[in-house]
Scaffold this motif. Structure first.
Motif, short mmCIF file in Angstrom:
data_model
loop_
_atom_site.label_atom_id
_atom_site.label_comp_id
_atom_site.label_asym_id
_atom_site.label_seq_id
_atom_site.Cartn_x
_atom_site.Cartn_y
_atom_site.Cartn_z
N SER A 357 0.88 -1.10 -0.05
CA SER A 357 -0.12 -0.01 0.00
C SER A 357 0.89 1.43 -0.09
N ILE A 358 1.78 1.20 0.76
CA ILE A 358 2.68 2.45 0.80
C ILE A 358 3.51 2.76 -0.51
N MET A 359 3.99 1.54 -0.79
CA MET A 359 4.58 1.61 -2.37
C MET A 359 3.70 2.29 -3.31
N LEU A 360 2.64 1.89 -3.44
CA LEU A 360 1.60 2.36 -4.13
C LEU A 360 1.44 4.03 -4.09
N GLY A 361 1.35 4.34 -2.94
CA GLY A 361 1.33 5.77 -2.43
C GLY A 361 2.64 6.48 -2.65
N ILE A 362 3.64 6.02 -2.55
CA ILE A 362 4.96 6.70 -3.00
C ILE A 362 5.12 6.82 -4.69
N ILE A 363 4.69 5.83 -5.16
CA ILE A 363 4.90 5.80 -6.54
C ILE A 363 3.80 6.75 -7.16
N PHE A 364 2.60 6.73 -6.74
CA PHE A 364 1.65 7.83 -7.24
C PHE A 364 2.43 9.43 -6.96
N SER A 365 2.84 9.38 -5.80
CA SER A 365 3.17 10.80 -5.45
C SER A 365 4.41 11.19 -6.13
N CYS A 366 5.32 10.28 -6.28
CA CYS A 366 6.45 10.74 -7.12
C CYS A 366 5.89 10.98 -8.53
N ALA A 367 5.07 10.01 -9.09
CA ALA A 367 4.78 10.25 -10.78
C ALA A 367 4.12 11.65 -10.89
N ALA A 368 2.83 11.87 -9.67
CA ALA A 368 2.34 12.91 -9.85
C ALA A 368 3.30 14.14 -9.71
N ALA A 369 4.26 14.28 -8.79
CA ALA A 369 5.06 15.39 -8.51
C ALA A 369 5.72 15.76 -9.80
N ILE A 370 6.27 14.60 -10.32
CA ILE A 370 7.21 14.89 -11.62
C ILE A 370 6.37 15.43 -12.67
N MET A 371 5.05 14.85 -12.83
CA MET A 371 4.07 15.40 -13.90
C MET A 371 3.58 16.91 -13.64
N LEU A 372 3.27 17.17 -12.35
CA LEU A 372 2.61 18.25 -12.07
C LEU A 372 3.28 19.30 -11.68
N VAL A 373 4.63 19.26 -11.03
CA VAL A 373 5.36 20.38 -10.33
C VAL A 373 6.03 21.36 -11.40
N PRO A 374 6.41 20.87 -12.52
CA PRO A 374 6.96 21.55 -13.48
C PRO A 374 6.21 22.78 -14.05
N THR A 375 4.94 22.49 -14.19
CA THR A 375 4.01 23.52 -14.69
C THR A 375 2.91 23.84 -13.42
N LYS A 376 2.66 23.27 -12.58
CA LYS A 376 1.78 23.82 -11.53
C LYS A 376 2.46 24.18 -10.16
N GLY A 377 3.77 24.07 -10.05
CA GLY A 377 4.58 24.24 -8.92
C GLY A 377 3.94 23.70 -7.47
N LEU A 378 3.72 24.81 -6.89
CA LEU A 378 3.14 24.60 -5.34
C LEU A 378 1.96 23.59 -5.34
N VAL A 379 1.16 24.02 -5.95
CA VAL A 379 -0.25 23.20 -5.98
C VAL A 379 0.06 21.96 -6.43
N GLY A 380 0.74 21.85 -7.55
CA GLY A 380 0.93 20.43 -8.09
C GLY A 380 1.65 19.54 -6.93
N ALA A 381 2.60 20.18 -6.18
CA ALA A 381 3.30 19.33 -5.44
C ALA A 381 2.35 18.83 -4.16
N ALA A 382 1.44 19.78 -3.87
CA ALA A 382 0.57 19.42 -2.82
C ALA A 382 -0.61 18.48 -3.30
N ILE A 383 -1.09 18.37 -4.47
CA ILE A 383 -1.72 17.56 -4.97
C ILE A 383 -1.25 15.96 -5.08
N ALA A 384 0.18 15.94 -5.27
CA ALA A 384 0.97 14.69 -5.48
C ALA A 384 0.89 14.20 -3.61
N ILE A 385 1.15 14.89 -2.65
CA ILE A 385 1.11 14.65 -1.34
C ILE A 385 -0.18 14.01 -1.08
#
Length: 434
Positions: A357-385
């Motif tokens: 379960s935790i691995m799924l969570g960290i994989i999702f967070s990493c993937a979401a951060a990499i996709m969202l942070v470059p364009t959405k910045g702070l909000v993208g990082a919060a969504i990933a967490i």
């Protein structure tokens, strides 16, 4: 009041002092450091915490479990700590320094090395020695060792503010000093409690480490989910952005302390008592459900005033963190339930139960951060967490369904008898105060 409730209250009070101290430190650091310096403090302190979580090899929980179940004696546990601690402290300290030692804007590399080495070594020693306290059910002493370092940090930071010396260097020195003050005292207290040392056997060390690795990896990844956005933000943007997210995360973590306190007591109870599977599943699901909905309601309120809360606490320069806090608050219920479910299962000798379960969570967070942070910045990082926490919660309850045949509704629909009991207790307490 039951022993469980008393222990929860003890830890909650202790953690309230922790968060009050951290709250004071947070306000002072946020207001008197630049946003960039505050971001670097967040990066380094987060790296230290993660290094201690992984570098301790889960010995705190492993010792508590093995002593609580009569596999090891307290003396053998102290001997194991004495054998393993020097290697673990050196490796963990070097890892943090290699990551940020040369890039931090502190005065010198040697200062950072000393500050990081002191903080990591003393925090790691405290963490593994706390296993002795949990094994014996000494919740008051455990709470004291959790609280004291943060109080020391708050006092030192306040002093530096008063004398006009607060900067990144003195902030890191204060952080390290908090652990340095407590570690020696806890060592001699644990040594007295254990009655001395006893040389461990190789098979004891091996079993301790193998069992504890599950805790170490899982707790490292769980904490990493709350920090992955900070590290990715620093990579794609500036330390200023990391400082804003760190402010939002810290405010959110203050709200998670009661759930964390419940989790600690649940674990301590689990390693000392034999409970049938049916009772364990029923108790865990009911408690997690109540925590989920209680904190979800609180999260909705916080989400509505996210910007105002961050601005009130940290100042106008952190107003940009408001949206991030609102996003994190919306999954406060799931994050709180996670802090109850995993300790309950791990305390029954299944530290790897939550790993998928935790691995799924960290994989999702990493993937979401990499996709969202470059364009959405702070909000993208919060969504990933936030997304990572929700993935873990949903995966936990599915795991219970598969392993224990637990209906999903037990984690999602509170029982009316539990609600009535809580309302009755609250009403009775309010009546006494009146």
């Amino acid at each position: 009041m039951s022993r469980f409730c008393k222990d929860v209250v003890t830890v909650v009070l202790g953690r309230s002092v922790i968060r009050a101290s951290q709250f004071v430190s947070f306000i002072l650091l946020a207001r008197f450091l630049t946003v960039e310096e505050f971001g670097w403090f967040g990066l380094i302190s987060s790296a230290i915490t993660m290094a201690v979580m992984l570098g301790s090899l889960g010995l705190r929980q492993s010792i508590a479990y093995h002593v609580g179940n009569g596999v090891l004696t307290l003396k053998q546990s102290m001997g194991s700590i004495a054998c393993l601690f020097p290697l673990l402290a050196a490796g963990s300290s070097l890892a943090v320094f290699a990551l940020y030692g040369k890039s931090t804007p502190a005065t010198s590399y040697s200062f950072v090395l000393v500050a990081v080495g002191t903080a990591v070594s003393c925090a790691l020693l405290i963490a593994v020695l706390q296993g002795i306290l949990l094994a014996t059910g000494n919740i008051k002493a455990f709470s004291l060792t959790e609280t004291s370092p943060r109080v020391v940090v708050a006092i030192l930071v306040a002093m530096f503010v008063v004398f006009g010396f607060l900067n990144l260097d003195t902030a890191l020195a204060s952080y390290a000093a908090g652990f340095l003050v407590v570690a020696p005292w806890l060592f001699f207290s644990a040594l007295k409690l254990a009655g001395g040392f006893s040389l461990p056997r190789w098979d004891q060390l091996k079993n301790l480490v193998l069992f504890g690795l599950g805790f170490a990896v899982n707790l490292f990844l769980i904490f990493g989910i709350s920090r992955i956005g900070i590290f990715v933000l620093e990579h794609y943007h500036e330390a200023d952005s990391a400082g804003l997210l760190f402010a939002a995360v810290r405010v959110n973590e203050i709200l998670l302390e009661i759930a964390a306190a419940i989790g600690i007591v649940v674990f301590s109870n689990a390693v000392q008592k034999n409970v049938e599977d049916a009772d364990f599943v029923d108790r865990t699901s009911r408690l997690a459900c109540l925590v989920f909905w209680s904190f979800s309601a609180l999260g909705v309120v916080i989400a509505l005033v996210g910007t105002q809360m961050v601005t009130l606490v940290a100042g106008e320069k952190y107003a940009g963190a408001g949206d991030a806090l609102s996003i994190l608050a919306l999954v406060l219920g799931a994050a709180s339930a996670n802090k109850v479910i995993y300790p309950a299962v791990a305390g029954r000798g299944q530290p790897f139960f939550g790993t998928p379960s935790i691995m799924l969570g960290i994989i999702f967070s990493c993937a979401a951060a990499i996709m969202l942070v470059p364009t959405k910045g702070l909000v993208g990082a919060a969504i990933a967490i936030a997304g990572g926490q929700m993935v873990i919660f949903l995966s936990y309850i599915v795991s219970f369904r598969v392993t224990y045949k637990t209906p999903l509704t037990r984690f999602l629909i509170p029982r009316m008898c539990d609600v009535r009991q809580i309302l009755s207790v609250v009403k009775r307490r309010l009546g006494r105060r009146r």
